[in-house]
Design a protein around this motif. Sequence first.
Motif, PDB file in Angstrom:
ATOM      1  N   ALA A   1       0.852  -1.188   0.000  1.00 30.73           N
ATOM      2  CA  ALA A   1       0.000   0.000   0.000  1.00 30.73           C
ATOM      3  C   ALA A   1       0.894   1.246   0.000  1.00 30.73           C
ATOM      4  O   ALA A   1       2.041   1.188   0.454  1.00 30.73           O
ATOM      5  CB  ALA A   1      -0.908   0.020   1.230  1.00 30.73           C
ATOM      6  N   PRO A   2       0.400   2.362  -0.505  1.00 26.18           N
ATOM      7  CA  PRO A   2       1.199   3.590  -0.467  1.00 26.18           C
ATOM      8  C   PRO A   2       1.292   4.162   0.946  1.00 26.18           C
ATOM      9  O   PRO A   2       0.502   3.822   1.829  1.00 26.18           O
ATOM     10  CB  PRO A   2       0.436   4.538  -1.394  1.00 26.18           C
ATOM     11  N   ASN A   3       2.278   4.988   1.147  1.00 24.68           N
ATOM     12  CA  ASN A   3       2.475   5.750   2.394  1.00 24.68           C
ATOM     13  C   ASN A   3       2.797   4.904   3.615  1.00 24.68           C
ATOM     14  O   ASN A   3       2.535   5.322   4.742  1.00 24.68           O
ATOM     15  CB  ASN A   3       1.260   6.645   2.677  1.00 24.68           C
ATOM     16  N   LEU A   4       3.373   3.719   3.438  1.00 27.12           N
ATOM     17  CA  LEU A   4       3.805   2.903   4.575  1.00 27.12           C
ATOM     18  C   LEU A   4       5.183   3.395   5.020  1.00 27.12           C
ATOM     19  O   LEU A   4       6.129   3.384   4.230  1.00 27.12           O
ATOM     20  CB  LEU A   4       3.878   1.426   4.191  1.00 27.12           C
ATOM     21  N   PRO A   5       5.326   3.841   6.261  1.00 24.69           N
ATOM     22  CA  PRO A   5       6.599   4.404   6.711  1.00 24.69           C
ATOM     23  C   PRO A   5       7.802   3.480   6.502  1.00 24.69           C
ATOM     24  O   PRO A   5       8.898   3.947   6.200  1.00 24.69           O
ATOM     25  CB  PRO A   5       6.367   4.674   8.200  1.00 24.69           C
ATOM     26  N   ALA A   6       7.621   2.175   6.640  1.00 27.15           N
ATOM     27  CA  ALA A   6       8.738   1.246   6.478  1.00 27.15           C
ATOM     28  C   ALA A   6       9.224   1.173   5.034  1.00 27.15           C
ATOM     29  O   ALA A   6      10.324   0.686   4.769  1.00 27.15           O
ATOM     30  CB  ALA A   6       8.326  -0.146   6.948  1.00 27.15           C
ATOM     31  N   PHE A   7       8.416   1.657   4.089  1.00 29.43           N
ATOM     32  CA  PHE A   7       8.775   1.601   2.675  1.00 29.43           C
ATOM     33  C   PHE A   7       8.849   2.985   2.050  1.00 29.43           C
ATOM     34  O   PHE A   7       8.567   3.168   0.873  1.00 29.43           O
ATOM     35  CB  PHE A   7       7.789   0.698   1.915  1.00 29.43           C
ATOM     36  N   GLN A   8       9.238   3.949   2.869  1.00 29.42           N
ATOM     37  CA  GLN A   8       9.479   5.300   2.376  1.00 29.42           C
ATOM     38  C   GLN A   8      10.928   5.663   2.674  1.00 29.42           C
ATOM     39  O   GLN A   8      11.439   5.360   3.753  1.00 29.42           O
ATOM     40  CB  GLN A   8       8.554   6.313   3.041  1.00 29.42           C
ATOM     41  N   ILE A   9      11.565   6.270   1.705  1.00 29.18           N
ATOM     42  CA  ILE A   9      12.939   6.727   1.875  1.00 29.18           C
ATOM     43  C   ILE A   9      12.888   8.240   2.003  1.00 29.18           C
ATOM     44  O   ILE A   9      12.377   8.925   1.121  1.00 29.18           O
ATOM     45  CB  ILE A   9      13.809   6.318   0.669  1.00 29.18           C
ATOM     46  N   THR A  10      13.398   8.745   3.120  1.00 29.78           N
ATOM     47  CA  THR A  10      13.427  10.185   3.358  1.00 29.78           C
ATOM     48  C   THR A  10      14.867  10.670   3.223  1.00 29.78           C
ATOM     49  O   THR A  10      15.758  10.172   3.912  1.00 29.78           O
ATOM     50  CB  THR A  10      12.881  10.505   4.762  1.00 29.78           C
ATOM     51  N   ILE A  11      15.061  11.604   2.320  1.00 30.17           N
ATOM     52  CA  ILE A  11      16.402  12.148   2.073  1.00 30.17           C
ATOM     53  C   ILE A  11      16.349  13.656   2.315  1.00 30.17           C
ATOM     54  O   ILE A  11      15.586  14.359   1.646  1.00 30.17           O
ATOM     55  CB  ILE A  11      16.858  11.873   0.631  1.00 30.17           C
ATOM     56  N   PRO A  12      17.131  14.156   3.283  1.00 24.10           N
ATOM     57  CA  PRO A  12      17.154  15.603   3.510  1.00 24.10           C
ATOM     58  C   PRO A  12      17.640  16.342   2.254  1.00 24.10           C
ATOM     59  O   PRO A  12      18.623  15.943   1.622  1.00 24.10           O
ATOM     60  CB  PRO A  12      18.140  15.775   4.662  1.00 24.10           C
ATOM     61  N   ILE A  13      16.943  17.398   1.894  1.00 21.98           N
ATOM     62  CA  ILE A  13      17.275  18.157   0.696  1.00 21.98           C
ATOM     63  C   ILE A  13      18.699  18.697   0.764  1.00 21.98           C
ATOM     64  O   ILE A  13      19.423  18.694  -0.230  1.00 21.98           O
ATOM     65  CB  ILE A  13      16.252  19.288   0.477  1.00 21.98           C
ATOM     66  N   GLY A  14      19.124  19.115   1.939  1.00 18.02           N
ATOM     67  CA  GLY A  14      20.487  19.641   2.095  1.00 18.02           C
ATOM     68  C   GLY A  14      21.550  18.627   1.715  1.00 18.02           C
ATOM     69  O   GLY A  14      22.607  18.983   1.202  1.00 18.02           O
ATOM     70  N   GLU A  15      21.294  17.323   1.927  1.00 16.06           N
ATOM     71  CA  GLU A  15      22.264  16.291   1.557  1.00 16.06           C
ATOM     72  C   GLU A  15      22.350  16.127   0.046  1.00 16.06           C
ATOM     73  O   GLU A  15      23.401  15.798  -0.496  1.00 16.06           O
ATOM     74  CB  GLU A  15      21.902  14.956   2.203  1.00 16.06           C
ATOM     75  N   VAL A  16      21.249  16.345  -0.638  1.00 11.39           N
ATOM     76  CA  VAL A  16      21.245  16.201  -2.098  1.00 11.39           C
ATOM     77  C   VAL A  16      22.090  17.302  -2.738  1.00 11.39           C
ATOM     78  O   VAL A  16      22.810  17.058  -3.704  1.00 11.39           O
ATOM     79  CB  VAL A  16      19.802  16.237  -2.638  1.00 11.39           C
ATOM     80  N   PHE A  17      22.025  18.497  -2.199  1.00 10.45           N
ATOM     81  CA  PHE A  17      22.745  19.628  -2.777  1.00 10.45           C
ATOM     82  C   PHE A  17      24.061  19.925  -2.054  1.00 10.45           C
ATOM     83  O   PHE A  17      24.649  20.980  -2.246  1.00 10.45           O
ATOM     84  CB  PHE A  17      21.837  20.877  -2.785  1.00 10.45           C
ATOM     85  N   TRP A  18      24.542  18.993  -1.254  1.00 12.86           N
ATOM     86  CA  TRP A  18      25.807  19.159  -0.539  1.00 12.86           C
ATOM     87  C   TRP A  18      26.948  19.035  -1.534  1.00 12.86           C
ATOM     88  O   TRP A  18      27.216  17.973  -2.069  1.00 12.86           O
ATOM     89  CB  TRP A  18      25.932  18.104   0.555  1.00 12.86           C
ATOM     90  N   ASP A  19      27.618  20.131  -1.831  1.00 10.22           N
ATOM     91  CA  ASP A  19      28.718  20.140  -2.795  1.00 10.22           C
ATOM     92  C   ASP A  19      29.720  21.218  -2.383  1.00 10.22           C
ATOM     93  O   ASP A  19      29.912  22.213  -3.081  1.00 10.22           O
ATOM     94  CB  ASP A  19      28.174  20.410  -4.202  1.00 10.22           C
ATOM     95  N   PRO A  20      30.365  21.027  -1.227  1.00  6.84           N
ATOM     96  CA  PRO A  20      31.257  22.073  -0.723  1.00  6.84           C
ATOM     97  C   PRO A  20      32.572  22.130  -1.498  1.00  6.84           C
ATOM     98  O   PRO A  20      33.004  21.149  -2.090  1.00  6.84           O
ATOM     99  CB  PRO A  20      31.500  21.641   0.720  1.00  6.84           C
ATOM    100  N   PRO A  21      33.197  23.309  -1.461  1.00  5.98           N
ATOM    101  CA  PRO A  21      34.543  23.395  -2.019  1.00  5.98           C
ATOM    102  C   PRO A  21      35.520  22.664  -1.103  1.00  5.98           C
ATOM    103  O   PRO A  21      35.173  22.295   0.022  1.00  5.98           O
ATOM    104  CB  PRO A  21      34.817  24.901  -2.043  1.00  5.98           C
TER     105      PRO A  21
END
Length: 92
Positions: A36-56
């Motif tokens: 079924a949709p929206n089952l917490p055990a089958f959702q992947i949560t990725i913080p947006i800041g980690e996706v755009f983490w590209d420091p010098p």
Amino acid sequence: MTAKLYRQNMAVQRWDFGNIKKYSRDPVNDPAGCNAPNLPAFQITIPIGEVFWDPPSPIPPAYVPVIPATIIGTNFIIDLYRIQRIALKAKV
């Protein structure tokens, strides 16, 4: 189906989310959990800041990732049930 999330300096996370349990001999009495949709055990949560983490290099102490203004919220949430449905429809 198996999803894997790799993140730098973190343990790999895995989810089995097929419509039949991979190692079950009795899918009727031992059904897959991703049904079924929206089952917490089958959702992947990725913080947006980690996706755009590209420091010098070297990383400045006050570095903050630059997130595009069109991105709203603090997390991306991937629902594996929806991925499963799309994959199964594509197989037909």
